[in-house]
Design an enzyme around this catalytic site. Structure first.
Site, short mmCIF file in Angstrom:
data_model
loop_
_atom_site.label_atom_id
_atom_site.label_comp_id
_atom_site.label_asym_id
_atom_site.label_seq_id
_atom_site.Cartn_x
_atom_site.Cartn_y
_atom_site.Cartn_z
N TRP A 119 -25.44 3.43 -44.76
CA TRP A 119 -25.78 2.38 -45.73
C TRP A 119 -25.18 1.02 -45.37
CZ3 TRP A 119 -25.17 5.12 -51.19
CH2 TRP A 119 -26.07 6.20 -51.25
N HIS A 168 -19.85 2.83 -33.70
CA HIS A 168 -21.16 2.25 -33.98
C HIS A 168 -21.30 0.93 -33.22
CE1 HIS A 168 -24.49 0.38 -36.18
NE2 HIS A 168 -24.81 1.59 -36.57
N GLU A 227 -22.35 -1.89 -33.99
CA GLU A 227 -21.86 -3.08 -34.70
C GLU A 227 -20.35 -3.18 -34.62
OE1 GLU A 227 -25.68 -2.68 -37.63
OE2 GLU A 227 -23.68 -2.30 -38.45
N GLY A 285 -33.55 -4.38 -34.14
CA GLY A 285 -33.66 -5.73 -34.65
C GLY A 285 -34.03 -6.77 -33.60
N SER A 326 -33.51 2.53 -35.05
CA SER A 326 -34.50 2.12 -36.05
C SER A 326 -35.47 3.25 -36.38
CB SER A 326 -35.27 0.87 -35.59
OG SER A 326 -34.39 -0.23 -35.44
N GLY A 334 -30.45 3.60 -40.42
CA GLY A 334 -29.88 2.41 -41.04
C GLY A 334 -30.70 1.94 -42.22
N GLY A 335 -31.49 0.88 -42.02
CA GLY A 335 -32.20 0.23 -43.12
C GLY A 335 -33.06 1.17 -43.94
#
Length: 250
Positions: free
Chosen positions: A11, A96, A98, A174, A213, A234-235
């Site tokens: 999340w 991760h 990020e 992305g 994704s 993810g999203g």
């Protein structure tokens, strides 16, 4: 050995207290009791106590988005594995993209976080993957080797029997580029092959998730690949209908 599919929702830094509770309630209501896949969610730290209580006795597992590389002490902003364990966390994401790219976490630090999760009985979801620049320079496998080796050097190949690996093609997240199912399978097979050189049984049982994704419209094709054992989502995990569709595609 049949590997059970695993789908985990990351999340990230999203949701309010109310929307997190509603999202989880919708997932619990919509996930069939006979779902083939194991399912987990990794909310922000502050929501873990309440969501953990909601998940007590339920089929959805609770996870965290990171875990400290230390047990306790003067480490401002970190959350230890024992703290996460106390609130029912079964999983913790480590390494991760990020965390690596935005916050500068090194392979050594990621390995240390992985080790603490293992030590405290939490399953690390160990993320590996290459950037666009690295892929264009044909460094995909070299990068993954380095990321894997840091964990292998610290914890040994046997530790992977208590872990999950997630492949993140950072170049396809992305950026407008899309990794094909064949590209995903190629890297998943490579990862399993590298582990098999050290321990064939560990490699055969290892769940390797795809983290590029994953969406409802591509999940079935991705999960149909022989070495793709589910997804780190993810999203799409922030929408109950989409996430449930992904879970049911596994």
């Amino acid at each position: 050995m049949a590997r059970r599919p695993l789908v985990v929702g990351n999340w990230k830094m999203n949701c309010t207290r109310a929307t997190a509770q509603q999202l989880l309630a919708d997932l619990l209501a919509g996930l069939p009791a006979d779902a083939k896949a194991q399912v987990g969610v990794c909310p922000a730290y502050v929501f873990i106590p309440e969501l953990g209580a909601m998940l007590a006795g339920q089929s959805i597992a609770l996870g965290a988005q990171n875990v400290a590389d230390q047990d306790q002490g003067a480490f401002t902003g970190e959350i230890s594995a024992s703290m996460l364990k106390e609130f029912g966390c079964a999983y913790a994401i480590v390494g991760h993209s990020e965390r690596r790219l935005v916050y500068g976490e090194t392979n050594a630090l990621v390995a240390a976080r992985y080790a603490k999760a293992i030590e405290h009985g939490i399953t690390p979801i160990f993320c590996v993957g290459e950037t666009l620049e690295e892929r264009e320079q044909d460094k995909t496998f070299a990068v993954i080797d380095e990321q894997l080796q840091a964990v292998l050097d610290l914890c040994g190949v046997a530790s992977l029997s208590k872990a999950v690996i997630a492949y993140e093609p950072v170049w396809a997240i992305g950026t407008g580029r899309t990794a094909t199912t064949e590209q995903a399978q190629e890297v998943h097979a490579y990862i399993r092959g590298q582990i098999a050189k050290l321990d064939a049984d560990v490699a055969e049982g290892l769940q390797i998730l795809y983290g590029g994704s994953v969406k409802a419209d591509n999940a079935e094709a991705l999960f149909g690949m022989p070495d793709v054992d589910g997804g780190l989502v993810g999203g799409a995990s922030l929408d109950a209908k989409s996430f449930l569709a992904i879970c049911l595609a596994a």
